[in-house]
Design a protein around this motif. Structure first.
Motif, PDB file in Angstrom:
ATOM      1  N   PHE A 177       0.970  -1.274  -0.095  1.00  0.00           N
ATOM      2  CA  PHE A 177      -0.145  -0.054  -0.119  1.00  0.00           C
ATOM      3  C   PHE A 177       0.847   1.063   0.119  1.00  0.00           C
ATOM      4  O   PHE A 177       1.616   1.275   1.026  1.00  0.00           O
ATOM      5  CB  PHE A 177      -0.904  -0.057   1.158  1.00  0.00           C
ATOM      6  N   TRP A 234      -1.709  -1.278  -4.641  1.00  0.00           N
ATOM      7  CA  TRP A 234      -2.883  -0.085  -4.091  1.00  0.00           C
ATOM      8  C   TRP A 234      -2.059   1.078  -3.804  1.00  0.00           C
ATOM      9  O   TRP A 234      -0.927   1.114  -3.336  1.00  0.00           O
ATOM     10  CB  TRP A 234      -3.755  -0.655  -2.716  1.00  0.00           C
ATOM     11  N   ARG A 236      -2.843   4.912  -1.758  1.00  0.00           N
ATOM     12  CA  ARG A 236      -3.684   5.436  -0.924  1.00  0.00           C
ATOM     13  C   ARG A 236      -3.665   6.960  -0.722  1.00  0.00           C
ATOM     14  O   ARG A 236      -2.482   7.706  -0.930  1.00  0.00           O
ATOM     15  CB  ARG A 236      -3.531   4.676   0.469  1.00  0.00           C
ATOM     16  N   ASN A 246      -1.491  -1.604   7.689  1.00  0.00           N
ATOM     17  CA  ASN A 246      -2.158  -1.247   6.320  1.00  0.00           C
ATOM     18  C   ASN A 246      -3.341  -1.937   6.265  1.00  0.00           C
ATOM     19  O   ASN A 246      -4.099  -2.109   5.461  1.00  0.00           O
ATOM     20  CB  ASN A 246      -1.256  -1.546   5.060  1.00  0.00           C
ATOM     21  N   THR A 248      -7.750  -2.143   7.298  1.00  0.00           N
ATOM     22  CA  THR A 248      -8.799  -1.186   7.347  1.00  0.00           C
ATOM     23  C   THR A 248      -8.958  -1.369   9.020  1.00  0.00           C
ATOM     24  O   THR A 248      -9.192  -2.376   9.711  1.00  0.00           O
ATOM     25  CB  THR A 248     -10.127  -1.918   6.610  1.00  0.00           C
ATOM     26  N   HIS A 254     -16.417   0.415   3.584  1.00  0.00           N
ATOM     27  CA  HIS A 254     -15.768   1.161   2.487  1.00  0.00           C
ATOM     28  C   HIS A 254     -17.058   1.207   1.390  1.00  0.00           C
ATOM     29  O   HIS A 254     -17.578   0.011   1.119  1.00  0.00           O
ATOM     30  CB  HIS A 254     -14.498   0.753   1.904  1.00  0.00           C
ATOM     31  N   TYR A 286      -9.997   8.070   4.333  1.00  0.00           N
ATOM     32  CA  TYR A 286      -9.189   8.006   3.344  1.00  0.00           C
ATOM     33  C   TYR A 286      -9.473   7.102   2.254  1.00  0.00           C
ATOM     34  O   TYR A 286     -10.691   6.503   2.240  1.00  0.00           O
ATOM     35  CB  TYR A 286      -7.821   7.304   3.874  1.00  0.00           C
ATOM     36  N   LEU A 288      -8.554   4.396  -1.179  1.00  0.00           N
ATOM     37  CA  LEU A 288      -7.724   3.440  -1.971  1.00  0.00           C
ATOM     38  C   LEU A 288      -7.719   3.130  -3.391  1.00  0.00           C
ATOM     39  O   LEU A 288      -9.154   3.465  -3.581  1.00  0.00           O
ATOM     40  CB  LEU A 288      -7.338   2.200  -1.119  1.00  0.00           C
TER      41      LEU A 288
END
Length: 356
Positions: A177, A234, A236, A246, A248, A254, A286, A288
């Motif tokens: 990430f 990914w 971010r 990293n 959730t 989401h 945030y 992704l």
């Protein structure tokens, strides 16, 4: 005696390398002391991916010797299941001392593929390897060598230029990430960006793969272009949003958007600008976006907008409607969904929204 006790002589340029042929049983490479390499080869795949013999090459991945056996087993398994696209055969270094190597702390697994002059195809094969193994290393890249280069020698033998291509990879698992280019976010002043901010190439006129040349500086590339990132799965936004694992955060889910890959860059750009300007719903913590490494076999990329889970479903649905309008989002299935722990909590029908 099993056929994995036989040997085969491989030719790299003018050099012959004796390998132990592996049978049905996957052999621990660190238990082999008579041959420099163990070879895993399926004749059906050799014929399927046949190419001009003079254009042979290989991707080379380095592993600490303590992990070499487990990674060799994994590589052989996915090869036998046919998931290593383009790979004719595999080879792993053994416990036998090799003058071509500078250290005994690491071993190598070699993925034979060609033709070496087809750069886009070789990079595609390499991306698949990295994706399947979740591979990382401290160098931040993996090398592709032609067989002719292998014949010349290695760095341990004094050869400085010893790869034809390099493919960027994450330097550690947390970098799968990657942070966006800018860590300060949601400034009080609006954010505006000219075209140079979003340009991924260091020189005008480069094609999709030119910037990944061996001599290129991988750190010079823009961090925000999903279609051009081959080193992480990914991206971010913002950087400060995630912890070390990293994952959730607890009590979060989401909103997910599926975007055609050809429109993913511009959609991600739009999401970043809306987020930094404070125009997206305040509940979004945030975002992704999946990269080319994740999407290369898919027609769609993925955007995720991470928010805290609310018990009030009506509140969540209003949030989803607002988000879809702001992003002018449309998907052929006609919905945008909120997901938590892989379970869909609620969905909003896009057909009922005025997205004009």
């Amino acid at each position: 005696m099993e056929n994995d006790q036989a040997k085969v002589s491989e030719t790299w340029g003018s050099n012959d390398v004796a390998c132990r042929i592996q049978g049905k049983t996957i052999v621990d490479p660190m238990s082999e002391v008579d041959y420099l390499y163990i070879l895993e080869e399926d004749q059906k795949r050799v014929r399927k991916y046949e190419h001009d013999k003079s254009k042979g090459g290989k991707w080379i991945l380095f592993f600490e010797t303590r992990y070499l056996n487990s990674m060799w087993k994994k590589c052989c398994s996915i090869y036998r299941f046919g998931r290593l696209e383009g790979i004719k055969s595999l080879k792993v270094s053994t416990a036998k001392k090799n003058p071509r190597c500078s250290t005994i702390a690491t071993g190598v697994i070699v993925f034979h593929c060609g033709p070496c002059d087809n750069k886009p195809l070789m990079l595609k094969y390499g991306m698949n390897i990295v994706h399947l193994l979740g591979y990382v290393n401290s160098e931040g890249s993996i090398p592709y060598k032609s067989d002719d280069q292998s014949a010349i020698g290695t760095r341990a033998m004094g050869v400085q230029i010893n790869s034809l291509y390099k493919l960027p990879v994450a330097r550690q698992r947390s970098h799968h990430f990657a942070p966006s280019a800018r860590s300060s976010w949601r400034d009080s002043s609006p954010v505006s960006r000219d075209e140079s901010y979003w340009r991924w190439t260091s020189k005008d006129g480069q094609d999709d793969f030119d910037s990944w040349r061996t001599k290129g500086n991988l750190d010079d590339l823009s961090q925000n272009i999903p279609s051009k990132r081959l080193d992480v799965s990914w991206l971010r936004e913002p950087e400060e949003s995630l912890g070390a694992d990293n994952g959730t955060p607890k009590n979060c889910g989401h909103w997910v958007m599926f975007v055609p890959t050809e429109k993913l860059d511009e959609t991600w750009k739009k999401a970043i600008e809306l987020f930094r300007n404070g125009d997206l719903p305040d509940e979004i913590q945030y975002m992704l976006v999946s990269t080319h490494l994740h999407n290369y076999k898919s027609a769609n990329g993925i955007l995720q907008f991470i928010v805290e889970t609310y018990e009030d479903i009506n509140y969540l649905e209003d949030m989803g409607r607002n988000l879809a309008r702001l992003m002018n989002y449309f998907y052929k299935r006609g919905t945008i969904s909120f997901v938590r722990d892989r379970e869909t909590i609620c969905s909003v029908e896009l057909a009922k929204l005025d997205l004009a």
